[in-house]
Design a protein around this motif. Sequence first.
Motif, PDB file in Angstrom:
ATOM      1  N   PHE A  41      39.534  -8.016  15.016  1.00 31.73           N
ATOM      2  CA  PHE A  41      40.966  -8.232  15.216  1.00 31.73           C
ATOM      3  C   PHE A  41      41.807  -7.362  14.273  1.00 31.73           C
ATOM      4  O   PHE A  41      42.911  -6.952  14.609  1.00 31.73           O
ATOM      5  N   SER A  42      41.255  -7.097  13.084  1.00 31.47           N
ATOM      6  CA  SER A  42      41.996  -6.295  12.108  1.00 31.47           C
ATOM      7  C   SER A  42      41.766  -4.794  12.285  1.00 31.47           C
ATOM      8  O   SER A  42      42.265  -4.001  11.504  1.00 31.47           O
ATOM      9  N   LYS A  43      40.997  -4.431  13.328  1.00 32.40           N
ATOM     10  CA  LYS A  43      40.696  -3.025  13.623  1.00 32.40           C
ATOM     11  C   LYS A  43      39.922  -2.352  12.485  1.00 32.40           C
ATOM     12  O   LYS A  43      40.033  -1.148  12.264  1.00 32.40           O
ATOM     13  N   SER A  44      39.145  -3.140  11.754  1.00 33.10           N
ATOM     14  CA  SER A  44      38.360  -2.609  10.645  1.00 33.10           C
ATOM     15  C   SER A  44      36.939  -2.308  11.108  1.00 33.10           C
ATOM     16  O   SER A  44      36.476  -2.827  12.126  1.00 33.10           O
ATOM     17  N   GLY A  45      36.249  -1.498  10.341  1.00 28.08           N
ATOM     18  CA  GLY A  45      34.861  -1.207  10.649  1.00 28.08           C
ATOM     19  C   GLY A  45      33.976  -2.409  10.367  1.00 28.08           C
ATOM     20  O   GLY A  45      34.237  -3.197   9.451  1.00 28.08           O
ATOM     21  N   ILE A  46      32.939  -2.592  11.159  1.00 28.68           N
ATOM     22  CA  ILE A  46      32.020  -3.714  11.006  1.00 28.68           C
ATOM     23  C   ILE A  46      30.707  -3.200  10.426  1.00 28.68           C
ATOM     24  O   ILE A  46      30.038  -2.362  11.039  1.00 28.68           O
ATOM     25  N   PRO A  47      30.314  -3.642   9.224  1.00 30.29           N
ATOM     26  CA  PRO A  47      29.071  -3.155   8.605  1.00 30.29           C
ATOM     27  C   PRO A  47      27.844  -3.419   9.473  1.00 30.29           C
ATOM     28  O   PRO A  47      27.786  -4.424  10.192  1.00 30.29           O
ATOM     29  N   ASP A  48      26.888  -2.539   9.394  1.00 26.29           N
ATOM     30  CA  ASP A  48      25.678  -2.674  10.204  1.00 26.29           C
ATOM     31  C   ASP A  48      24.878  -3.924   9.862  1.00 26.29           C
ATOM     32  O   ASP A  48      24.149  -4.446  10.707  1.00 26.29           O
ATOM     33  N   TYR A  49      24.999  -4.410   8.609  1.00 28.10           N
ATOM     34  CA  TYR A  49      24.165  -5.543   8.206  1.00 28.10           C
ATOM     35  C   TYR A  49      24.656  -6.877   8.764  1.00 28.10           C
ATOM     36  O   TYR A  49      23.960  -7.886   8.676  1.00 28.10           O
ATOM     37  N   MET A  50      25.851  -6.912   9.334  1.00 24.22           N
ATOM     38  CA  MET A  50      26.360  -8.162   9.898  1.00 24.22           C
ATOM     39  C   MET A  50      25.641  -8.473  11.202  1.00 24.22           C
ATOM     40  O   MET A  50      25.533  -7.626  12.082  1.00 24.22           O
ATOM     41  N   LYS A  51      25.154  -9.708  11.334  1.00 22.21           N
ATOM     42  CA  LYS A  51      24.354 -10.083  12.495  1.00 22.21           C
ATOM     43  C   LYS A  51      25.191 -10.534  13.685  1.00 22.21           C
ATOM     44  O   LYS A  51      24.750 -10.455  14.818  1.00 22.21           O
ATOM     45  N   GLY A  52      26.388 -11.059  13.416  1.00 22.00           N
ATOM     46  CA  GLY A  52      27.184 -11.647  14.478  1.00 22.00           C
ATOM     47  C   GLY A  52      27.721 -10.639  15.480  1.00 22.00           C
ATOM     48  O   GLY A  52      27.556  -9.425  15.345  1.00 22.00           O
ATOM     49  N   ILE A  53      28.388 -11.161  16.490  1.00 23.77           N
ATOM     50  CA  ILE A  53      28.955 -10.356  17.556  1.00 23.77           C
ATOM     51  C   ILE A  53      30.480 -10.377  17.451  1.00 23.77           C
ATOM     52  O   ILE A  53      31.086 -11.425  17.219  1.00 23.77           O
ATOM     53  N   ASN A  54      31.084  -9.224  17.618  1.00 24.62           N
ATOM     54  CA  ASN A  54      32.540  -9.119  17.621  1.00 24.62           C
ATOM     55  C   ASN A  54      33.065  -9.558  18.986  1.00 24.62           C
ATOM     56  O   ASN A  54      32.871  -8.872  19.988  1.00 24.62           O
ATOM     57  N   ILE A  55      33.721 -10.694  19.042  1.00 21.35           N
ATOM     58  CA  ILE A  55      34.228 -11.192  20.322  1.00 21.35           C
ATOM     59  C   ILE A  55      35.753 -11.118  20.372  1.00 21.35           C
ATOM     60  O   ILE A  55      36.403 -11.872  21.089  1.00 21.35           O
ATOM     61  N   SER A  56      36.330 -10.213  19.574  1.00 24.10           N
ATOM     62  CA  SER A  56      37.786 -10.071  19.576  1.00 24.10           C
ATOM     63  C   SER A  56      38.298  -9.493  20.893  1.00 24.10           C
ATOM     64  O   SER A  56      39.469  -9.678  21.232  1.00 24.10           O
ATOM     65  N   LYS A  57      37.444  -8.802  21.628  1.00 22.76           N
ATOM     66  CA  LYS A  57      37.871  -8.208  22.893  1.00 22.76           C
ATOM     67  C   LYS A  57      37.226  -8.880  24.094  1.00 22.76           C
ATOM     68  O   LYS A  57      37.825  -8.977  25.159  1.00 22.76           O
ATOM     69  N   ASN A  58      36.014  -9.340  23.933  1.00 20.38           N
ATOM     70  CA  ASN A  58      35.288  -9.902  25.070  1.00 20.38           C
ATOM     71  C   ASN A  58      34.710 -11.265  24.718  1.00 20.38           C
ATOM     72  O   ASN A  58      34.488 -11.588  23.553  1.00 20.38           O
ATOM     73  N   SER A  59      34.467 -12.052  25.739  1.00 25.05           N
ATOM     74  CA  SER A  59      33.821 -13.341  25.532  1.00 25.05           C
ATOM     75  C   SER A  59      32.375 -13.110  25.112  1.00 25.05           C
ATOM     76  O   SER A  59      31.756 -12.125  25.528  1.00 25.05           O
ATOM     77  N   PRO A  60      31.815 -13.991  24.272  1.00 27.11           N
ATOM     78  CA  PRO A  60      30.431 -13.791  23.825  1.00 27.11           C
ATOM     79  C   PRO A  60      29.456 -13.935  24.979  1.00 27.11           C
ATOM     80  O   PRO A  60      29.652 -14.763  25.867  1.00 27.11           O
ATOM     81  N   PRO A  61      28.420 -13.124  25.003  1.00 27.87           N
ATOM     82  CA  PRO A  61      27.414 -13.250  26.060  1.00 27.87           C
ATOM     83  C   PRO A  61      26.612 -14.531  25.868  1.00 27.87           C
ATOM     84  O   PRO A  61      26.566 -15.101  24.779  1.00 27.87           O
TER      85      PRO A  61
END
Length: 219
Positions: free
Chosen positions: A13-33
């Motif tokens: 949502f903040s348009k920031s880069g997401i580190p590779d080590y984060m396991k979660g999914i970015n659902i700011s644009k799409n619904s989670p699968p």
Amino acid sequence: MSFEDLAPTILGFSKSGIPDYMKGINISKNSPPEREFFSSRARMDDQPMRSYFVRDKSYQYIRNIDKTPGGAKIDFRDTLKTMDALNKGHLNNSLTTEQEQWFENKSDEELYDLKKDPCKPHSMAQETLMSERLNYYRQKLDEWRNTSNDMSTVPESDMVKDLLDNNGQQKTTLSPVVERDDVTEKIYIANRTENASIGYSFDGEIWEIYTGSISNHLF
């Protein structure tokens, strides 16, 4: 949404880069699968209740490392009116069969059909017809545990010892090295302790994390 999705979604949502080590999914644009969600529990107060949980929209699988009953004595929880009623019912044998299960030792595994059994009093882990599904969740849990260093296997007493030096005292970081560049007049700080952060302040009240050279107009 899983708790693991929270950080990458906020960064999304903040348009920031997401580190590779984060396991979660970015659902700011799409619904989670559709996928499994994983969680774990170590203890409740002084009661060992280590378990792992795998859940999707239809089933929940539980692997119990500790077999402590859910209704074990926990002082702060026993002050609740609901717990008082359950404990009294357990003592005078007035609970239903399903309610009484909460005071029994846990089994190695539990499996629940969340659509047919949303309150989860009837585990299907021992049913022969569920063996294939049980193996599926076992595999999913093992895959998830292999994605990180599972610190829940380490006793808390050992974790405390790891924080201390050979004399049993709390470890301290090495003093950083500070240098002022004569040309740019910027301040550079070298960190001598691996994985430690450096905090700095000009007035002793407002502190910031050092992330790079400090410009002279700040001091």
